[in-house]
Structures are given as structure tokens and as C-alpha cells.
Design an enzyme around this catalytic site. Structure first.
Site, PDB file in Angstrom:
ATOM      1  N   TYR A 149       4.608   2.117 -39.056  1.00 38.78           N
ATOM      2  CA  TYR A 149       4.108   0.970 -39.675  1.00 38.78           C
ATOM      3  C   TYR A 149       2.734   1.064 -40.469  1.00 38.78           C
ATOM      4  O   TYR A 149       1.990   2.158 -40.138  1.00 38.78           O
ATOM      5  CB  TYR A 149       3.897  -0.319 -38.652  1.00 38.78           C
ATOM      6  N   CYS A 150       2.229   0.107 -41.197  1.00 36.89           N
ATOM      7  CA  CYS A 150       0.838   0.156 -41.840  1.00 36.89           C
ATOM      8  C   CYS A 150       0.169  -1.207 -41.962  1.00 36.89           C
ATOM      9  O   CYS A 150       0.303  -1.921 -40.914  1.00 36.89           O
ATOM     10  CB  CYS A 150       0.943   0.913 -43.136  1.00 36.89           C
ATOM     11  N   ARG A 151      -0.255  -1.634 -42.924  1.00 37.95           N
ATOM     12  CA  ARG A 151      -1.086  -2.709 -43.053  1.00 37.95           C
ATOM     13  C   ARG A 151       0.017  -3.856 -43.384  1.00 37.95           C
ATOM     14  O   ARG A 151       0.096  -4.907 -42.829  1.00 37.95           O
ATOM     15  CB  ARG A 151      -2.334  -2.780 -43.951  1.00 37.95           C
TER      16      ARG A 151
ATOM     17  N   ILE B  19       1.071  -4.329 -39.779  1.00 50.59           N
ATOM     18  CA  ILE B  19       0.262  -4.987 -38.595  1.00 50.59           C
ATOM     19  C   ILE B  19      -0.104  -6.272 -38.965  1.00 50.59           C
ATOM     20  O   ILE B  19      -0.131  -7.230 -38.056  1.00 50.59           O
ATOM     21  CB  ILE B  19      -0.806  -4.129 -38.207  1.00 50.59           C
TER      22      ILE B  19
END
Length: 147
Positions: free
Chosen positions: A104-106, A132
């Protein structure tokens, strides 16, 4: 046979052949988003990622944001492997290429990039689940988890 008859027979043959060609072309499904025949990863919803976290035992949650973003808040137990640092060699933090990696990332953009790069490096169980920003579970920061 007259010229008109031969011309008509050619068109009829073409019209009969066209649907068969279209059916053959449509028979193969394209790879889902983020997948190619050689280097594939799976994209799942956050709900599916949570289910994998609850049912699987040998997995890593990988946050591919920059270190400062990771420090400001991340999913518990996630490790930080910034997307920008994934190059032509396997990251040291990810030694097992057959381990389940939940990426995952932003917002979901860098995680797709990172998942594609990891799959291209030979990782076989790469699962991308977005950003996130949409995460409804717990988030910890460096000051909260002591790291």
C-alpha cells in the site's frame, strides 16, 4: 462464372470469416489491471486485504511511501520499502520472493508502481490494496509504536 458472381462470392466469404475472427480475438481475456502475462500482481479491495491479514500467517505488509510519510502514520506491523528505492535488485527487506506481500501507499498510485516492479523482480505473491487514505483500520506512528 461472371465477374459479379465472383465479386459477390468474395464478399460473402469475407463476411462469414469476420465473425469467426472476432470470436477468436475475444476468446482470450486481457490481464486484469496491474497484470501482464510475465509480471503480475493482484489488486484487491481493502476489505480483501484485511481478510488476507486475518487468514494468512506468513505475509508482510509493505508501505511504499517515503520514510517521513511512513513515520507520520502507518498500518501496524508494516515495513517501509519506499517505491523510489525499488530498482533492478530485490530489496534487502524482502528476501523471500514467494512470501505474500501486501502493498500500500498513500492513495494507490505508488503501490501499483511498486507492485509491478516487485513482480518484475520475480516476487510471486504480490497483492496491492490501495492507499492509507482509505484505510479504516488502526494506524500507528513512530512515537506510538516505539520505532
Amino acid at each position: 462464372m461472371s465477374l459479379n458472381r465472383r465479386y459477390s462470392a468474395g464478399w460473402i466469404g469475407t463476411l462469414l470469416l469476420l465473425p469467426a475472427l472476432l470470436l477468436c480475438a475475444c476468446g482470450k481475456e486481457p490481464a486484469p489491471a496491474g497484470e501482464s502475462a510475465e509480471h503480475s500482481f493482484r489488486q484487491v479491495s481493502q476489505e480483501e486485504a484485511v481478510r488476507l491479514m486475518e487468514t494468512e500467517s506468513d505475509y508482510l505488509i509493505v508501505d511504499v511511501r517515503r520514510a517521513d510519510e511512513y513515520a507520520s502514520g502507518h498500518i501496524p506491523a508494516a515495513i517501509n520499502v519506499p517505491n523510489e528505492e525499488i530498482g533492478e535488485e530485490a530489496p534487502e527487506a524482502l528476501p523471500e520472493k514467494d512470501q505474500l506481500l501486501l502493498i500500500y501507499c498513500r492513495s494507490g498510485n505508488r503501490s501499483k508502481q511498486a507492485a509491478g516492479k516487485l513482480a518484475a523482480l520475480g516476487y510471486t505473491r504480490v497483492v496491492e490494496f490501495g492507499g492509507i487514505l482509505d484505510w479504516e483500520g488502526e494506524i500507528v506512528s513512530e512515537t506510538e509504536d516505539g520505532t
